[in-house]
Scaffold this active site. Structure first.
Site, PDB file in Angstrom:
ATOM      1  N   VAL A   3       2.671  71.769 -19.966  1.00  0.00           N
ATOM      2  CA  VAL A   3       1.631  70.785 -20.017  1.00  0.00           C
ATOM      3  C   VAL A   3       1.971  69.408 -20.475  1.00  0.00           C
ATOM      4  O   VAL A   3       2.944  69.405 -21.236  1.00  0.00           O
ATOM      5  CB  VAL A   3       0.342  71.136 -20.510  1.00  0.00           C
ATOM      6  CG1 VAL A   3      -0.215  72.471 -19.772  1.00  0.00           C
ATOM      7  CG2 VAL A   3       0.331  71.452 -21.660  1.00  0.00           C
ATOM      8  N   CYS A   4       1.339  68.443 -19.931  1.00  0.00           N
ATOM      9  CA  CYS A   4       1.798  67.022 -20.375  1.00  0.00           C
ATOM     10  C   CYS A   4       1.236  67.000 -21.865  1.00  0.00           C
ATOM     11  O   CYS A   4       0.456  67.493 -22.257  1.00  0.00           O
ATOM     12  CB  CYS A   4       0.742  65.863 -19.428  1.00  0.00           C
ATOM     13  SG  CYS A   4       1.224  64.333 -19.679  1.00  0.00           S
ATOM     14  N   PRO A   5       2.088  66.335 -22.378  1.00  0.00           N
ATOM     15  CA  PRO A   5       3.278  65.614 -22.142  1.00  0.00           C
ATOM     16  C   PRO A   5       4.493  66.023 -22.611  1.00  0.00           C
ATOM     17  O   PRO A   5       5.598  65.465 -22.795  1.00  0.00           O
ATOM     18  CB  PRO A   5       3.242  64.297 -23.253  1.00  0.00           C
ATOM     19  CG  PRO A   5       2.537  65.016 -24.568  1.00  0.00           C
ATOM     20  CD  PRO A   5       1.591  66.109 -23.928  1.00  0.00           C
ATOM     21  N   CYS A  39       4.179  69.874 -13.993  1.00  0.00           N
ATOM     22  CA  CYS A  39       3.185  69.045 -14.550  1.00  0.00           C
ATOM     23  C   CYS A  39       3.043  67.785 -13.728  1.00  0.00           C
ATOM     24  O   CYS A  39       3.917  66.939 -13.381  1.00  0.00           O
ATOM     25  CB  CYS A  39       3.242  68.700 -16.188  1.00  0.00           C
ATOM     26  SG  CYS A  39       2.513  67.265 -16.686  1.00  0.00           S
TER      27      CYS A  39
END
Length: 429
Positions: free
Chosen positions: A367-369, A394
């Site tokens: 997932v981000c980041p 993502c």
């Protein structure tokens, strides 16, 4: 009239999904990327809120109410909320719209966000919530304390936001974009303008149903949870329709642009999502709002609660980012370790050599980041002229990785989609 909440929420979900609008990232980038560029988008939202709400109030269209400032609850709650949104991978509105993109981790975070917020507001933890929020001081708004018109704050603040936006627009690099036309993501500042305008429109629409408030996420999420548990139809108000609309709008936007896909997190991220969602609900209830209710609306009203809460959330994000947002690659291992065969092999750093001077980084499921964090770490190991091929799913990374490459002066030699909600980009150092 509550149906207007669903309509406006759908528009908001589309804008947030297409603009990759996430307050968590805006606050996080101040410390991780050492830039205020994304945060300026939040200032744009606040500025539009400030002018719009002041105008509607002056016209008699709305009558905002101001609660006394509970400093301890706001500071503690905001800090916990800031930690929670880093663990969950998105703020309150971000969790709703990323759920619409198919992120199962966001579903977990959303469930526990709703449960903990409901427990704090009307359930087993209501006494604890009331106890800390009852410790107030005799302050409400900044302009009220100064004895001046709100316009003396709204106009200079708007000028500041406009000036910062102009500065960053002049100096920003142009990243490679995979999509064009109506499929192309909104510029973050365009999304900020639209979120601000929708926030202003929300006030009279919500007030018409008897809900004297604008955009909000925490109380509506708690109300929806209470309805699902108790069946009390009175819980379904304009705010509940708003958050449901965000989910619907995000799903529509992601589906028509090929960015929807059910993505199941690994066990570690699932636990973080659950813990993050729980902290979000507890923190937002104590603070009196989330990054929307406090960070956009109350700041636009220039209340002490809004601005102190935003600062406390930022502090929580800073601490959590320092603790948890680290590269998943092993930094002690060198890319220059011996290669055992001429064909593609796994090198010690966790990268794969897929062609001469081209190394692959697999961040699928991250997932981000984390796709960007790992890309930066991997690129540090490469020599000039070598390339990094990054596989990711993502959505936010479709903007953050190309922009990082543009800012660093790296050349993007390839960028293409790999099925629904999957991408591959190759960057040469």
């Amino acid at each position: 009239m509550v149906i207007t909440g669903l309509v406006l929420g759908t528009a908001l979900g589309i804008v947030m999904q297409r603009g990759r609008f996430c307050v968590t990232g805006m606050l996080r980038d101040i410390s991780l990327a050492h830039t205020w560029r994304p945060f300026t988008a939040l200032l744009i939202v606040i500025a539009i809120h400030a002018v719009g709400i002041a105008g509607l109030t002056a016209a008699g269209s709305i009558q905002p109410e101001y609660d006394l400032f509970p400093p301890y609850a706001v500071i503690v709650g905001g800090f916990l909320f800031g930690i929670g949104i880093v663990l969950a991978g998105g703020c309150a509105s971000g969790t709703w719209y990323r759920s619409g993109e198919g992120l199962v981790g966001s579903w977990f975070a959303l469930l526990f966000y709703g449960l903990s917020a409901a427990a704090m507001k009307t359930g087993a933890l209501a006494g604890l919530n009331s106890w800390l929020r009852s410790k107030t001081v005799g302050l409400t708004t900044i302009h009220g304390s100064l004895g001046i018109s709100v316009w003396w704050l709204a106009i200079p603040f708007t000028a500041l936001a406009a000036g910062l936006a102009a500065y960053f627009l002049r100096s920003e690099s142009t990243p490679v974009s995979l999509q064009s036309g109506w499929k192309k993501p909104l510029h973050l500042y365009t999304a900020g303008v639209l979120v601000g305008l929708l926030g202003v429109i929300a006030w009279p629409l919500s007030a018409a149903t008897g809900r004297n408030d604008g955009l909000g996420i925490t109380s509506p999420t708690a109300n929806l949870t209470n309805f699902l548990v108790t069946g009390e139809s009175a819980r379904i108000d304009w705010g509940v329709m708003l958050v449901l609309g965000i989910l619907v709008g995000s799903f529509i936007a992601a589906k028509v642009t090929g960015e929807f896909r059910v993505r199941v997190p690994d066990a570690t991220q699932a636990v973080k999502s659950i813990a993050g969602g729980t902290l979000m609900g507890v923190g937002a209830a104590w603070a009196g709002g989330c990054t929307v209710g406090n960070g956009m609306v109350q700041t636009g009203l220039f209340t002490y609660q809004g601005w102190v809460a935003l600062a406390a959330i930022a502090a929580g994000v800073f601490v959590a980012a320092k603790i948890w947002l680290k590269p998943s690659l092993q930094p002690e291992l060198s890319l220059n370790a011996p290669v055992l065969a001429a064909s593609a092999v796994t090198v010690p750093s966790g990268l794969r050599e897929v062609a001469p001077t081209v190394f692959a980084l697999d961040t699928l499921g991250s997932v981000c980041p984390f796709p960007l964090i790992d890309a930066k770490e991997a690129m540090n190991e490469l020599d000039s002229g070598e390339s990094l091929r990054i596989d990711f799913d993502c959505t936010q990374a479709t903007e953050s990785i190309p922009r990082w490459a543009a800012d660093e002066g790296f050349e993007v030699t390839d960028f293409h989609e790999v099925g629904d909600a999957g991408w591959q980009i190759t960057v040469r150092k």
